[in-house]
Write a protein that holds these residues in place. Sequence first.
Motif, PDB file in Angstrom:
ATOM      1  N   VAL A   1      51.382  13.720  17.266  1.00 30.38           N
ATOM      2  CA  VAL A   1      52.116  14.549  18.208  1.00 30.38           C
ATOM      3  C   VAL A   1      52.252  13.857  19.560  1.00 30.38           C
ATOM      4  O   VAL A   1      53.330  13.759  20.135  1.00 30.38           O
ATOM      5  CB  VAL A   1      51.425  15.918  18.360  1.00 30.38           C
ATOM      6  CG1 VAL A   1      52.170  16.771  19.372  1.00 30.38           C
ATOM      7  CG2 VAL A   1      51.353  16.607  17.006  1.00 30.38           C
ATOM      8  N   GLY A   2      51.145  13.389  20.125  1.00 26.61           N
ATOM      9  CA  GLY A   2      51.190  12.713  21.417  1.00 26.61           C
ATOM     10  C   GLY A   2      51.399  13.688  22.562  1.00 26.61           C
ATOM     11  O   GLY A   2      50.984  14.841  22.513  1.00 26.61           O
ATOM     12  N   ALA A   3      52.048  13.214  23.628  1.00 23.12           N
ATOM     13  CA  ALA A   3      52.217  13.993  24.853  1.00 23.12           C
ATOM     14  C   ALA A   3      53.497  14.820  24.793  1.00 23.12           C
ATOM     15  O   ALA A   3      54.547  14.335  24.399  1.00 23.12           O
ATOM     16  CB  ALA A   3      52.242  13.070  26.065  1.00 23.12           C
TER      17      ALA A   3
ATOM     18  N   ALA B   1      44.200  16.671  26.297  1.00 24.89           N
ATOM     19  CA  ALA B   1      44.208  16.228  27.698  1.00 24.89           C
ATOM     20  C   ALA B   1      45.447  16.743  28.415  1.00 24.89           C
ATOM     21  O   ALA B   1      46.507  16.949  27.803  1.00 24.89           O
ATOM     22  CB  ALA B   1      44.161  14.704  27.784  1.00 24.89           C
ATOM     23  N   LEU B   2      45.291  16.961  29.702  1.00 26.25           N
ATOM     24  CA  LEU B   2      46.401  17.238  30.608  1.00 26.25           C
ATOM     25  C   LEU B   2      46.575  15.990  31.461  1.00 26.25           C
ATOM     26  O   LEU B   2      45.650  15.597  32.178  1.00 26.25           O
ATOM     27  CB  LEU B   2      46.091  18.453  31.480  1.00 26.25           C
ATOM     28  CG  LEU B   2      47.104  18.829  32.570  1.00 26.25           C
ATOM     29  CD1 LEU B   2      48.420  19.246  31.943  1.00 26.25           C
ATOM     30  CD2 LEU B   2      46.550  19.945  33.453  1.00 26.25           C
ATOM     31  N   VAL B   3      47.727  15.346  31.365  1.00 27.13           N
ATOM     32  CA  VAL B   3      47.932  14.082  32.058  1.00 27.13           C
ATOM     33  C   VAL B   3      49.044  14.225  33.091  1.00 27.13           C
ATOM     34  O   VAL B   3      49.927  15.070  32.972  1.00 27.13           O
ATOM     35  CB  VAL B   3      48.270  12.946  31.064  1.00 27.13           C
ATOM     36  CG1 VAL B   3      47.121  12.713  30.097  1.00 27.13           C
ATOM     37  CG2 VAL B   3      49.555  13.254  30.291  1.00 27.13           C
ATOM     38  N   GLY B   4      48.982  13.385  34.114  1.00 24.28           N
ATOM     39  CA  GLY B   4      49.998  13.385  35.153  1.00 24.28           C
ATOM     40  C   GLY B   4      49.677  12.330  36.192  1.00 24.28           C
ATOM     41  O   GLY B   4      48.729  11.552  36.049  1.00 24.28           O
ATOM     42  N   THR B   5      50.462  12.320  37.256  1.00 17.92           N
ATOM     43  CA  THR B   5      50.298  11.351  38.334  1.00 17.92           C
ATOM     44  C   THR B   5      50.086  12.086  39.646  1.00 17.92           C
ATOM     45  O   THR B   5      50.905  12.929  40.028  1.00 17.92           O
ATOM     46  CB  THR B   5      51.533  10.437  38.442  1.00 17.92           C
ATOM     47  OG1 THR B   5      51.735   9.767  37.200  1.00 17.92           O
ATOM     48  CG2 THR B   5      51.354   9.416  39.551  1.00 17.92           C
ATOM     49  N   VAL B   6      48.978  11.788  40.329  1.00 20.29           N
ATOM     50  CA  VAL B   6      48.665  12.433  41.602  1.00 20.29           C
ATOM     51  C   VAL B   6      49.454  11.756  42.719  1.00 20.29           C
ATOM     52  O   VAL B   6      49.453  10.522  42.847  1.00 20.29           O
ATOM     53  CB  VAL B   6      47.160  12.351  41.911  1.00 20.29           C
ATOM     54  CG1 VAL B   6      46.859  12.935  43.289  1.00 20.29           C
ATOM     55  CG2 VAL B   6      46.365  13.087  40.844  1.00 20.29           C
TER      56      VAL B   6
ATOM     57  N   VAL C   1      48.629  16.453  26.012  1.00 20.53           N
ATOM     58  CA  VAL C   1      48.461  15.585  24.844  1.00 20.53           C
ATOM     59  C   VAL C   1      47.845  16.411  23.714  1.00 20.53           C
ATOM     60  O   VAL C   1      46.813  17.066  23.900  1.00 20.53           O
ATOM     61  CB  VAL C   1      47.565  14.376  25.172  1.00 20.53           C
ATOM     62  CG1 VAL C   1      47.378  13.498  23.935  1.00 20.53           C
ATOM     63  CG2 VAL C   1      48.170  13.556  26.313  1.00 20.53           C
ATOM     64  N   TYR C   2      48.500  16.361  22.552  1.00 19.09           N
ATOM     65  CA  TYR C   2      48.023  17.090  21.382  1.00 19.09           C
ATOM     66  C   TYR C   2      47.680  16.114  20.264  1.00 19.09           C
ATOM     67  O   TYR C   2      48.260  15.035  20.151  1.00 19.09           O
ATOM     68  CB  TYR C   2      49.096  18.049  20.859  1.00 19.09           C
ATOM     69  CG  TYR C   2      49.485  19.157  21.804  1.00 19.09           C
ATOM     70  CD1 TYR C   2      48.745  20.334  21.867  1.00 19.09           C
ATOM     71  CD2 TYR C   2      50.607  19.040  22.626  1.00 19.09           C
ATOM     72  CE1 TYR C   2      49.111  21.366  22.723  1.00 19.09           C
ATOM     73  CE2 TYR C   2      50.984  20.064  23.483  1.00 19.09           C
ATOM     74  CZ  TYR C   2      50.231  21.223  23.529  1.00 19.09           C
ATOM     75  OH  TYR C   2      50.590  22.241  24.381  1.00 19.09           O
ATOM     76  N   LYS C   3      46.758  16.543  19.407  1.00 18.58           N
ATOM     77  CA  LYS C   3      46.497  15.800  18.178  1.00 18.58           C
ATOM     78  C   LYS C   3      46.371  16.809  17.032  1.00 18.58           C
ATOM     79  O   LYS C   3      46.113  17.998  17.247  1.00 18.58           O
ATOM     80  CB  LYS C   3      45.227  14.969  18.285  1.00 18.58           C
ATOM     81  CG  LYS C   3      43.936  15.774  18.315  1.00 18.58           C
ATOM     82  CD  LYS C   3      42.716  14.859  18.306  1.00 18.58           C
ATOM     83  CE  LYS C   3      41.415  15.676  18.273  1.00 18.58           C
ATOM     84  NZ  LYS C   3      40.222  14.801  18.238  1.00 18.58           N
ATOM     85  N   GLY C   4      46.563  16.324  15.825  1.00 15.70           N
ATOM     86  CA  GLY C   4      46.437  17.183  14.664  1.00 15.70           C
ATOM     87  C   GLY C   4      47.734  17.273  13.882  1.00 15.70           C
ATOM     88  O   GLY C   4      48.693  16.521  14.114  1.00 15.70           O
ATOM     89  N   ILE C   5      47.771  18.184  12.940  1.00 20.08           N
ATOM     90  CA  ILE C   5      48.931  18.413  12.088  1.00 20.08           C
ATOM     91  C   ILE C   5      49.380  19.852  12.277  1.00 20.08           C
ATOM     92  O   ILE C   5      48.582  20.781  12.145  1.00 20.08           O
ATOM     93  CB  ILE C   5      48.593  18.164  10.601  1.00 20.08           C
ATOM     94  CG1 ILE C   5      48.178  16.705  10.395  1.00 20.08           C
ATOM     95  CG2 ILE C   5      49.770  18.512   9.707  1.00 20.08           C
ATOM     96  CD1 ILE C   5      47.680  16.411   8.991  1.00 20.08           C
ATOM     97  N   GLU C   6      50.638  20.036  12.617  1.00 16.31           N
ATOM     98  CA  GLU C   6      51.144  21.386  12.835  1.00 16.31           C
ATOM     99  C   GLU C   6      50.992  22.220  11.569  1.00 16.31           C
ATOM    100  O   GLU C   6      51.442  21.841  10.497  1.00 16.31           O
ATOM    101  CB  GLU C   6      52.612  21.364  13.263  1.00 16.31           C
ATOM    102  CG  GLU C   6      53.134  22.758  13.575  1.00 16.31           C
ATOM    103  CD  GLU C   6      54.632  22.790  13.841  1.00 16.31           C
ATOM    104  OE1 GLU C   6      55.317  21.845  13.400  1.00 16.31           O
ATOM    105  OE2 GLU C   6      55.112  23.754  14.465  1.00 16.31           O
ATOM    106  N   GLN C   7      50.350  23.367  11.714  1.00 18.06           N
ATOM    107  CA  GLN C   7      50.164  24.275  10.582  1.00 18.06           C
ATOM    108  C   GLN C   7      51.406  25.136  10.428  1.00 18.06           C
ATOM    109  O   GLN C   7      51.892  25.726  11.392  1.00 18.06           O
ATOM    110  CB  GLN C   7      48.939  25.154  10.816  1.00 18.06           C
ATOM    111  CG  GLN C   7      48.674  26.168   9.723  1.00 18.06           C
ATOM    112  CD  GLN C   7      47.428  26.974  10.004  1.00 18.06           C
ATOM    113  OE1 GLN C   7      46.385  26.420  10.317  1.00 18.06           O
ATOM    114  NE2 GLN C   7      47.544  28.287   9.917  1.00 18.06           N
ATOM    115  N   GLN C   8      51.904  25.210   9.212  1.00 16.35           N
ATOM    116  CA  GLN C   8      53.086  26.012   8.952  1.00 16.35           C
ATOM    117  C   GLN C   8      52.729  27.491   8.875  1.00 16.35           C
ATOM    118  O   GLN C   8      51.618  27.850   8.486  1.00 16.35           O
ATOM    119  CB  GLN C   8      53.752  25.553   7.656  1.00 16.35           C
ATOM    120  CG  GLN C   8      54.300  24.129   7.720  1.00 16.35           C
ATOM    121  CD  GLN C   8      55.336  23.976   8.822  1.00 16.35           C
ATOM    122  OE1 GLN C   8      56.372  24.634   8.803  1.00 16.35           O
ATOM    123  NE2 GLN C   8      55.060  23.108   9.779  1.00 16.35           N
ATOM    124  N   PRO C   9      53.649  28.372   9.278  1.00 11.66           N
ATOM    125  CA  PRO C   9      53.326  29.804   9.334  1.00 11.66           C
ATOM    126  C   PRO C   9      53.141  30.411   7.954  1.00 11.66           C
ATOM    127  O   PRO C   9      53.789  30.018   6.988  1.00 11.66           O
ATOM    128  CB  PRO C   9      54.553  30.402  10.032  1.00 11.66           C
ATOM    129  CG  PRO C   9      55.657  29.436   9.759  1.00 11.66           C
ATOM    130  CD  PRO C   9      55.019  28.083   9.745  1.00 11.66           C
TER     131      PRO C   9
END
Length: 651
Positions: free
Chosen positions: A44-46, A81-86, A168-176
């Motif tokens: 998935v990534g960011a 994670a929550l990523v960004g630039t300060v 940022v996400y990781k994993g496999i999207e679960q179908q409904p």
Amino acid sequence: MVPSSTGLSRTLIALAVVFCLISPLTGVAAAQVDEQSVAADTDVGAVSFTELGRGTDVLFSANDEPLTVSLPVPDGLTATALVGTVTAPIDFSRGWIEVSADGRPVTRVEFDAGQVGAGLPISIPLSGLKVVDRSIAVSMIGHLVPIDDRCYDRSKYQPLALRDTAVVYKGIEQQPATVSSFFPPILRKATIYLADSTSQSQQSAALLLSTSIVNRYGSQPDSVVLAELPAGQLLPENAPGLFERNILIGAEGDGDIDLVAGSSGYPVLRIVGDDRSLVPQVNLLAANFNGFWAASQALKAPGESVAEISRDVVPLGDLRLASLTSTGLEHVEVSVPFSQSQLGRAMKNVTVRMIGSYVPMPSTRSAELSFSVGDQRLDTRAVDNSGRFDIEFMIPEGLVTRDMRVTVALDVAGDFQCGSSNGSTLTVDPASTISSNVADPPIPGGFQSLPQSMLPTIEVGTTRGDFADAVRAQRVLVAMQRMSYLPLQPRVQTFSNAASSPLPAVLIAADGNLPAGTDLPLPMDTADQGLLRLRGLQFDAAYGSIQVAVVPNHEIIVVTSNGEATDVDNMLNWLEADTTRFGRLTGDVLVAPRGVEPFDIGVDVSPAGGAKTTDSDSGISTATMGLIAAGTAALLVIAVSGVVVFRRRAK
């Protein structure tokens, strides 16, 4: 007391829909989905805040003022994670951002001026945080220490900010597995298939579902598209991608909503019914968006901050705005944004009553309250020691726009002791009100009257009644829905019925074959087009257009061309390439010449403030263009031995 048969029927239907919402896939269909483990994407990534409908930046306007950010967590995924630039202003020595969740610290990021000169990338860990209703909530505060610890009013400077933010996400999207979990908290694309693309009831259901989905997902840039179910197929066979869903609108049975598995193994939301029951099924489904249908606490749709009915007087508390309190030293302000579509009507005689409080000034200071709309100050009052204010003022008609913002400001003068002076606090009370009357014709007119002049029910008529025209209508409705807080409620009629209805209408005549009597600001079949000549069009040039016309008691939107439907499609492609373009249109006619950048003009209404709206605007407002056109008519007579008549319909 025995309920009526009608009331009992409605209750049973509603209970049946709720049962469908919470019931899992059953029978053969359930067996085809292996514990909903079908992977839509394994990397998935960011996902940017823009895609989450959050804008791009988190702004810390005051030191140590907490900001709560709710982040969606789709089923099967983990937010890591929550990523960004300060970024920060240059007049500070050091600073920090503290993050907490569930009342416990998560992390503290410290930095100095040298580190954030070009922006400092940071990553805030989210793993292990509690997920509630498919979302996690984090609280953040920012703090800047001025150079040499000197004292100054932070409100005058650019704020500390976390920019280009993403999760940022990781994993496999679960179908409904149930209807109630079908829509994910992040939606990239919903494809609505029609089993019979020429059926008016299926077209109505598809348009209504399209606007309901866009309204539910608010500012997320989701794509909602219509498609024809291929011949011989009972269900869509394509595999949706990450955060994508397939929906089928069919025409069998008395009305039902269920979840079935297609041959690809992915669930399909199936909505079936006959001409009588199909649209009510979609209405019931949309009505459950905030109940069993809630995708996530992190999904903040505009509908959550909308008055349910159009009223003459609306308290600010009904709009469910963010904090109406602010603190500062020399300048404190609270902004109160609202929209005509948010209040469910085209508005005139807009009167605002602002009630609120402030911390009384010590004897060494004085202060002044002001009330402004845009850059124009409407009222100013010196404060007294009561600590309260109750001021009513009218917004002049020239300042009435689709979206408005009232700014309440407290300006303080006097003695400030660095390190010991307390800041001033300004609060606007939710009991403050916005009053208005219905404007007919709307103020402003033309494109700036959309979508508020179209609420809630819109007739949709097409000259051909085919799928291609239904798609064009849907694209226009979706563009309007992105600007509306309330869901639009389209219903498909014959062209003649839609055009003659007393309700607002969207009329599609893509090939230019408009029925006689369709009144337009810029007729497609006359030489009354001097404004177009001034923008470089040749006589008989091919173009598409969207025109907003006032007819007795309501407005209509006409989508047409001077001969080729492809010119309309190219115009809609241009609008969709930037979802903010439709909202920036002024005047009452959008012209899309073949191979030329589209532009908007004012024929029967003047553009608001001469605003530039197209990417290649020459800098000359369309109001000015109208004046130039009037003065140039005589030259055109000499040049082409003809007469260009500038038409103005009688109001």
